[in-house]
Design an enzyme around this catalytic site. Structure first.
Site, PDB file in Angstrom:
ATOM      1  N   GLY A  19      33.307  30.848  43.061  1.00 16.71           N
ATOM      2  CA  GLY A  19      32.987  30.999  41.651  1.00 16.71           C
ATOM      3  C   GLY A  19      33.889  31.956  40.901  1.00 16.71           C
ATOM      4  N   GLY A  20      34.743  32.709  41.632  1.00 17.91           N
ATOM      5  CA  GLY A  20      35.630  33.667  40.973  1.00 17.91           C
ATOM      6  C   GLY A  20      34.872  34.743  40.231  1.00 17.91           C
ATOM      7  N   LEU A  21      33.769  35.219  40.821  1.00 16.35           N
ATOM      8  CA  LEU A  21      32.850  36.106  40.115  1.00 16.35           C
ATOM      9  C   LEU A  21      33.228  37.576  40.168  1.00 16.35           C
ATOM     10  CD1 LEU A  21      29.537  34.461  41.383  1.00 16.35           C
ATOM     11  CD2 LEU A  21      30.493  34.276  39.077  1.00 16.35           C
ATOM     12  N   GLY A  24      38.437  42.226  39.798  1.00 15.63           N
ATOM     13  CA  GLY A  24      38.998  43.318  40.594  1.00 15.63           C
ATOM     14  C   GLY A  24      39.268  42.914  42.029  1.00 15.63           C
ATOM     15  N   ALA A  27      41.587  38.001  45.636  1.00 19.30           N
ATOM     16  CA  ALA A  27      41.355  36.717  46.307  1.00 19.30           C
ATOM     17  C   ALA A  27      40.252  35.931  45.623  1.00 19.30           C
ATOM     18  CB  ALA A  27      41.009  36.958  47.771  1.00 19.30           C
ATOM     19  N   ASN A 110      28.374  45.451  52.346  1.00 21.98           N
ATOM     20  CA  ASN A 110      27.825  45.928  51.072  1.00 21.98           C
ATOM     21  C   ASN A 110      26.308  45.929  51.040  1.00 21.98           C
ATOM     22  OD1 ASN A 110      30.411  43.922  49.912  1.00 21.98           O
ATOM     23  ND2 ASN A 110      30.476  46.138  49.692  1.00 21.98           N
ATOM     24  N   GLU A 174      27.974  50.625  46.519  1.00 25.99           N
ATOM     25  CA  GLU A 174      28.441  49.389  47.155  1.00 25.99           C
ATOM     26  C   GLU A 174      28.268  49.416  48.673  1.00 25.99           C
ATOM     27  OE1 GLU A 174      30.279  46.666  45.395  1.00 25.99           O
ATOM     28  OE2 GLU A 174      29.324  47.541  43.648  1.00 25.99           O
ATOM     29  N   HIS A 250      37.165  48.010  47.232  1.00 27.11           N
ATOM     30  CA  HIS A 250      36.374  48.857  48.131  1.00 27.11           C
ATOM     31  C   HIS A 250      37.322  49.615  49.054  1.00 27.11           C
ATOM     32  CE1 HIS A 250      32.851  45.826  47.694  1.00 27.11           C
ATOM     33  NE2 HIS A 250      32.609  46.884  46.953  1.00 27.11           N
ATOM     34  N   ASP A 252      37.143  49.794  52.164  1.00 27.68           N
ATOM     35  CA  ASP A 252      37.427  49.060  53.397  1.00 27.68           C
ATOM     36  C   ASP A 252      38.518  48.002  53.230  1.00 27.68           C
ATOM     37  OD1 ASP A 252      36.074  46.982  52.129  1.00 27.68           O
ATOM     38  OD2 ASP A 252      34.461  46.836  53.605  1.00 27.68           O
ATOM     39  N   CYS A 371      34.306  43.089  55.951  1.00 29.37           N
ATOM     40  CA  CYS A 371      33.299  42.774  54.929  1.00 29.37           C
ATOM     41  C   CYS A 371      32.097  42.067  55.531  1.00 29.37           C
ATOM     42  CB  CYS A 371      33.904  41.886  53.840  1.00 29.37           C
ATOM     43  SG  CYS A 371      35.004  42.733  52.693  1.00 29.37           S
TER      44      CYS A 371
END
Length: 448
Positions: A19-21, A24, A27, A110, A174, A250, A252, A371
């Site tokens: 969804g490209g949500l 920042g 990817a 997260n 986060e 983040h 990480d 992640c």
């Protein structure tokens, strides 16, 4: 008493889509609107879990969330039956439907911040669910996250659960993606390292100019207080605002730690030498020997780090004490990163081996090996108190693989999210999953 650092990996949900949500996250944005493959994504994640289990690591699984989140859409004014709510959202506000369908809970780094019993005032393992309030599609996760974690770590004698921090910008949290713990042994007292991107109240700390800093100093301090951590066992470090603006959303994505070792990029932090000195001093007081491996920008640029997710890797301690780095296939595809890794392992230093995994479906949405896992340090007694249904075994792997093949689609586009049948498929799958993992009723459709 023996202790373990258990990796609980997020099981990718049936609505995995691009969804490209995540503004920042390079990817996430660059692969927006592409067709996804939820079945392949879930199987890739399960294969990594099984591989780590086969290597001798204790591995667990963390269930996905119910999606689309119809209750969230109702709170935004859509009404009628569940099918009508989905259809209205698709017609009137497609971005909200896309957000309500996000499978982003797969990135359980997260999900929460976790402090082991050796560090906390009351001698219990503490969990604080992350509010994730920087992004709407993630801010709706924490109620279910809390119920799932509560079903996994249910014994109040050993586990303490805290609600998410206030869902306001000043306390943006986060979770473990900005938290690392250093220790000599997992069952011994350690130093918890909280990394923040900005301060909500103290203007002395610089902030990024392009992309949002998602973790605040104030949120990290609040979690440390909730968990009953001693000042001598906590270090706060600030992300370099320039790397946040380069796509390091983040910590990480630019650093990873394990045991006594921090593996980080030269440009990861502000005031790096002071921060490293504090980590060394505090871990030294606990009998540990803090060590760091700095990757020079001359060998690996920040851009290469972000594109390859070199640091969004799992740094694991094997039975013989040597360290293993789990990286995504994208690291091997990047010539400079792969050359660096080959030199790193050949040098005979702290990191002796690199293993590569294909996690393309997750990577294209902005999440790599680190992640996908939440680390929980447990002693033998605490591990025995964990819900056994969520600990990976060969039979559980086979069962979950069959479950994915039974319930998941092998292609999903944005237009498919408007199909009310997808909600029914998701609920059917998750209802069966809660029985497989012995979670009880944790989803809204099971409770209401």
């Amino acid at each position: 008493m023996k202790s373990y650092e258990v990796n609980f990996d997020g099981l990718v949900g049936p609505t995995h889509n691009y969804g490209g949500l995540s503004y920042g996250n390079v990817a996430s944005q660059s692969n927006s609107q592409q067709s996804s493959n939820p079945k392949e994504a879930a199987l890739q994640g399960l294969q990594k879990m099984k591989a780590l289990m086969d290597m001798g690591f204790v591995q667990g699984v963390l269930a996905p969330q119910e999606r689309p989140d119809v209750a969230a859409l109702r709170n935004l004014g859509f009404s009628g039956s569940d099918a009508q709510v989905i259809q209205q959202a698709a017609q009137q506000a497609m971005p909200l439907l896309v957000a309500s369908c996000s499978a982003s809970s797969m990135w359980v780094a997260n999900a929460a911040t976790v402090s082991p019993s050796a560090d906390t005032a009351d001698g219990r393992v503490h969990f604080t669910a992350a509010n994730l309030n920087c992004k709407y599609h993630r801010s709706i996760e924490h109620p279910t996250t809390s119920r799932v974690l509560g079903a996994m770590f249910a014994d109040p004698q050993h586990f303490a659960h805290h609600a998410a921090l206030p869902a306001v910008a000043q306390f943006g949290d986060e979770g473990a993606a900005n938290h690392t713990r250093f220790c000599r042994e997992y069952g011994e007292a350690g130093v918890e390292f909280f990394v923040f991107g900005r301060s909500a109240f103290d203007t002395r700390y610089p902030a990024p100019q392009k992309y949002p800093a998602r973790q605040t100093l104030e949120a990290s301090q609040a979690v440390a207080r909730l968990h009953g951590l001693k000042d001598d066992g906590v270090v706060y470090g600030q992300q370099n605002p320039a790397v946040i603006d380069a796509g390091v959303f983040h910590n990480d994505v630019i650093a990873v730690g394990n045991g006594e070792v921090l593996f980080y990029h030269e440009d990861a932090f502000l005031n790096t030498e002071q921060m490293l000195g504090e980590l060394q001093a505090k871990l030294g007081k606990l009998g540990g020997n803090f060590q760091s491996v700095c990757v020079p920008r001359a060998l690996v640029s920040v851009e290469d780090a972000v594109r390859s997710y070199l640091f969004n890797s799992q740094l694991l301690t094997r039975a013989d004490g040597s360290m293993l780095l789990i990286v995504p296939e994208e690291c091997r595809a990047n010539e400079r990163v792969w050359r660096y890794l080959q030199g790193l392992t050949a040098s005979g230093g702290l990191i002796r081996e690199v293993k590569v995994f294909d996690l393309k479906q997750s990577m294209q949405n902005g999440g790599g090996p680190a992640c996908l896992r939440l680390r929980v340090a447990l002693n033998e007694t605490e591990l025995a108190a964990v819900n056994p249904g969520v600990i990976m075994t060969a039979p559980l792997y086979d069962t979950l693989t069959q479950w994915v093949h039974k319930h998941y689609r092998d292609s999903l586009r944005e237009s498919d999210l408007a199909d009310p049948q997808l909600l029914l498929e998701c609920r059917t799958a998750l209802d069966e999953l809660t029985q497989i993992l012995k979670l009880g009723a944790v989803y809204p459709f099971q409770i209401n």
